[in-house]
Write a protein that holds these residues in place. Structure first.
Motif, short mmCIF file in Angstrom:
data_model
loop_
_atom_site.label_atom_id
_atom_site.label_comp_id
_atom_site.label_asym_id
_atom_site.label_seq_id
_atom_site.Cartn_x
_atom_site.Cartn_y
_atom_site.Cartn_z
N GLU A 49 0.84 -1.20 0.00
CA GLU A 49 0.00 0.00 0.00
C GLU A 49 0.87 1.25 0.00
O GLU A 49 1.71 1.44 0.89
N VAL A 50 0.69 2.08 -0.99
CA VAL A 50 1.48 3.31 -1.13
C VAL A 50 0.61 4.48 -0.66
O VAL A 50 -0.47 4.72 -1.19
N LYS A 51 1.10 5.21 0.34
CA LYS A 51 0.37 6.34 0.88
C LYS A 51 0.81 7.63 0.19
O LYS A 51 1.99 7.86 0.00
N THR A 52 -0.16 8.43 -0.17
CA THR A 52 0.11 9.71 -0.82
C THR A 52 0.04 10.88 0.16
O THR A 52 0.23 12.02 -0.24
N HIS A 53 -0.28 10.59 1.43
CA HIS A 53 -0.46 11.63 2.45
C HIS A 53 -1.61 12.56 2.12
O HIS A 53 -1.66 13.70 2.58
N GLU A 54 -2.54 12.05 1.33
CA GLU A 54 -3.74 12.81 1.00
C GLU A 54 -4.98 12.11 1.55
O GLU A 54 -6.11 12.51 1.23
N GLU A 55 -4.79 11.08 2.38
CA GLU A 55 -5.91 10.30 2.87
C GLU A 55 -6.82 11.11 3.79
O GLU A 55 -8.03 10.86 3.84
N ASP A 56 -6.26 12.07 4.52
CA ASP A 56 -7.04 12.87 5.47
C ASP A 56 -7.47 14.21 4.88
O ASP A 56 -7.87 15.11 5.63
N GLU A 57 -7.38 14.34 3.56
CA GLU A 57 -7.74 15.59 2.92
C GLU A 57 -8.83 15.37 1.88
O GLU A 57 -8.97 14.28 1.33
N LYS A 58 -9.56 16.43 1.63
CA LYS A 58 -10.65 16.39 0.64
C LYS A 58 -10.34 17.36 -0.49
O LYS A 58 -9.97 18.52 -0.25
N GLU A 59 -10.49 16.88 -1.70
CA GLU A 59 -10.21 17.72 -2.87
C GLU A 59 -11.40 18.65 -3.12
O GLU A 59 -12.53 18.20 -3.28
N ILE A 60 -11.13 19.96 -3.17
CA ILE A 60 -12.20 20.93 -3.40
C ILE A 60 -12.04 21.66 -4.73
O ILE A 60 -12.96 22.37 -5.15
N PHE A 61 -10.86 21.53 -5.37
CA PHE A 61 -10.66 22.21 -6.66
C PHE A 61 -9.57 21.49 -7.44
O PHE A 61 -8.59 21.00 -6.86
N LYS A 62 -9.78 21.41 -8.77
CA LYS A 62 -8.78 20.77 -9.64
C LYS A 62 -8.91 21.33 -11.05
O LYS A 62 -10.01 21.44 -11.58
N ILE A 63 -7.74 21.67 -11.65
CA ILE A 63 -7.74 22.17 -13.02
C ILE A 63 -6.34 21.99 -13.60
O ILE A 63 -5.35 21.97 -12.87
N ARG A 64 -6.28 21.87 -14.89
CA ARG A 64 -5.01 21.62 -15.56
C ARG A 64 -4.29 22.95 -15.83
O ARG A 64 -4.92 23.96 -16.19
N ALA A 65 -2.94 22.92 -15.65
CA ALA A 65 -2.17 24.16 -15.82
C ALA A 65 -0.70 23.82 -16.02
O ALA A 65 -0.29 22.65 -15.96
N LYS A 66 0.09 24.86 -16.25
CA LYS A 66 1.54 24.74 -16.37
C LYS A 66 2.17 25.65 -15.32
O LYS A 66 1.81 26.82 -15.19
N LEU A 67 3.14 25.11 -14.59
CA LEU A 67 3.75 25.83 -13.47
C LEU A 67 5.18 26.23 -13.79
O LEU A 67 5.92 25.49 -14.43
N TYR A 68 5.55 27.42 -13.31
CA TYR A 68 6.91 27.95 -13.46
C TYR A 68 7.42 28.40 -12.10
O TYR A 68 6.65 28.72 -11.21
N ARG A 69 8.74 28.42 -11.96
CA ARG A 69 9.38 28.97 -10.77
C ARG A 69 10.50 29.92 -11.20
O ARG A 69 11.12 29.73 -12.25
#
Length: 246
Positions: A49-69
């Motif tokens: 079992e691989v944990k993503t550390h997102e088990e205790d969180e709820k997704e409220i927004f999602k959208i595709r994008a490109k990120l820069y730094r």
């Protein structure tokens, strides 16, 4: 028998067998069956079992994008692409904190990972209505907290506006939550101080103890006097007559 007649006889005898084989063979729609070899694995591996550390969180927004730094470590600072994928906003079920998380396509490597605070400010990118720039004081994309200047670009201005609305809404909720926490802490502090004052009032002082002791001794002395004076005159005469007879 001539060679020609011998060939004709061979063709005449083999022709029916050729026709039969062709008719019994696979149709054009069928794929030829090939034997598939099967090998038993030498080592049996169990599912992990691989944990993503997102088990205790709820997704409220999602959208595709490109990120820069903004890379400041290079000789000439410049904007560098950090990844393309879906940027998401997650809300923790217990602490109610909001986290911005973005992973690259295919590799799923984290390219943005930081909490959303009320101090952050989304600024429009120069000359573009579909990109935003903001500063993250502690981004954990590299598993180490590091201040980053990030920029994100969307496919169109509509998606960029949706992202800003979701981001600002999270900031407002964080601000209200922090104000409520401050009020709760102040109330807890006042409650503790009131309890301390009550305990100090209930605790008797040294003077009070001495007064109580004095009162006790006075009551004892008064009870002795009352006991002596409680003898009637008749009893006193009887006692005196008894003494005279002796």
């Amino acid at each position: 028998q001539t060679p020609e007649s011998a060939g004709e006889e061979f063709f005449a005898s083999a022709f029916p067998r050729i026709i039969t084989a062709a008719m019994s063979g696979p149709t054009p729609d069928e794929e030829p069956q090939t034997p598939e070899p099967h090998f038993e694995p030498l080592v049996q591996l169990k599912d992990v079992e691989v944990k993503t550390h997102e088990e205790d969180e709820k997704e409220i927004f999602k959208i595709r994008a490109k990120l820069y730094r903004y890379a400041t470590e290079s000789e000439s600072p410049e904007w560098k692409e950090r990844g393309v994928g879906e940027v998401r906003i997650l809300k923790h079920k217990e602490t109610a904190k909001f986290r911005l998380l973005m992973r690259r396509d295919k590799t799923h490597k984290v390219c943005a990972n930081h909490f959303i605070s009320s101090e952050m400010e989304l600024k429009p990118n120069v000359g573009s209505d579909r990109a935003w720039v903001w500063s993250a004081p502690a981004d954990f994309a590299d598993e180490v907290a590091k201040a980053e200047l990030l920029a994100i670009r969307f496919a169109n201005a509509e998606n960029a506006l949706k992202f800003k609305e979701a981001f600002v809404d999270c900031q407002q909720q964080v601000s209200l939550s922090s104000e409520a926490d401050e009020v709760t802490k102040k109330l807890e502090t006042l409650t503790v101080e009131e309890k301390k004052d009550e305990k100090e009032d209930e605790k008797p002082s040294e003077n009070g103890e001495s007064k109580v002791k004095t009162g006790d001794s006075t009551e004892k002395e008064s009870s002795k006097v009352e006991g002596e004076s409680s003898v009637t005159p008749d009893d006193a005469e009887k006692n005196s007559d008894t003494k005279d007879d002796k």
